[in-house]
Design an enzyme around this catalytic site. Sequence first.
Site, PDB file in Angstrom:
ATOM      1  CG  ASP A 143      -1.904   8.380  12.224  1.00 34.66           C
ATOM      2  OD1 ASP A 143      -0.941   9.389  11.741  1.00 34.66           O
ATOM      3  OD2 ASP A 143      -2.308   7.293  11.718  1.00 34.66           O
ATOM      4  CD1 TRP A 155      -1.597   1.963   8.077  1.00 34.46           C
ATOM      5  CD2 TRP A 155      -1.277   3.099   9.732  1.00 34.46           C
ATOM      6  NE1 TRP A 155      -0.224   1.033   8.073  1.00 34.46           N
ATOM      7  CE2 TRP A 155      -0.144   2.059   9.225  1.00 34.46           C
ATOM      8  CE3 TRP A 155      -1.497   3.350  11.069  1.00 34.46           C
ATOM      9  CZ2 TRP A 155       0.602   1.746   9.955  1.00 34.46           C
ATOM     10  CZ3 TRP A 155      -0.397   2.750  12.022  1.00 34.46           C
ATOM     11  CH2 TRP A 155       0.690   2.201  11.475  1.00 34.46           C
ATOM     12  CE  LYS A 162       5.150   6.657   6.731  1.00 36.14           C
ATOM     13  NZ  LYS A 162       4.604   6.155   7.730  1.00 36.14           N
ATOM     14  CB  ALA A 180       1.778   9.219   9.023  1.00 36.83           C
TER      15      ALA A 180
END
Length: 394
Positions: free
Chosen positions: A208, A127, A243, A210
């Site tokens: 991470d 990202w 999300k 997400a």
Amino acid sequence: MLEHLKEQPKDKILALMAAYRADARDTKIDLGVGVYKDASGNTPVMRAVKEAERRINAEQTTKAYTGLAGDPAFSDAMIDLVLDGAVARDRVAAVATPGGTGAIRQALELIKMAAPGATVWLSDPTWPNHPSIIKYLGMKSKSYRYFDSDTGQVDYVGMLTDLGQVLPGDVVLLHGCCHNPTGANLTMPQWKGVIDLLKDKAAMPFIDIAYQGFGDGLAQDGAATRLVASSFDNVLIAASCSKNFGIYRERTGILMAVAKDEAQRDLAQQNLAYLNRQNFSFPPDHGARIVSTILTDAELRADWEAELEEVRLGMLDLRKQLADELRRLSNSDRFDFLAEHRGMFSRLGTSPDKVEMLRADHGIYMVGDSRMNIAGLNADTVPVLARAIIDAGV
């Protein structure tokens, strides 16, 4: 003073969004922005979120600050969702943050305080905000191979080879599930291989996560993070609620620090609260309260999980439809990897020139590295995209 400021590089995704809005073609398709959309192109408010907000509005009696770490109920609920008892609760420090991005920023700040000479290793690709924040903070970083554009799969051999250069005390950032931007995930045996290597190198994992619930389900998507957390004395975990709860604008995230023991946990908690105070004082609460309300109420949680499962299965259906259509048009299996990827994103593995051709000739908007948001499609636009990919010679 202000005349001494320098122009900053434009955000490529924001520039892509602007170009899409300016395009007058009715047939244009937006696969660039990383936001879930339903078949009609909307980003809906989930049923459980609406009900949680209704209850909060009816019952809340104050808008006074929460603590520096945020509401403890939010931390407890999110630790349970992500870790599910993989490590003892008294080993986990946690603070609420403004979104998953805020959690990543706070984690990097914590690393800089604890080990200023550490190198942070990032997947190639990753990202874009990961390297951007690291550069801004003046930290050292290196990349490890992750994605094979020819096969559309994880370059596992290259990954292990590069991570073989990690030094003791370095930090390795790993995507817990639904890798952004590629959609290609490690298998559980591969995760175990990475864990063994990092333990041998005395490096610290930084996860991470997400998109929990967007890939193979809530439990399956959290399995790798739980395995990592239970395998090391120290692990950092940045989690986002944008999300899977659909609360993007509420900026709801959490940073967890797994410590060796309770005393180390207390020290980490102190420092995390200190960082919150320096950067934004008290974290936002509305989104966090929505999440904790849902996760601690059996009825709301069941409804949230059911709607999240509908979202997940819908994206899997779109992946399969796209892969099948490309197989039919190309008379080959070279795009089958799209059905195997997980989450919102997949990377086609083509050149920026081909991506520009898709935009100019067909109104297909995706990031220049060929990352596309599968959730930007519907059953009607999948054949349009597939035909454009073939016509562009991707």
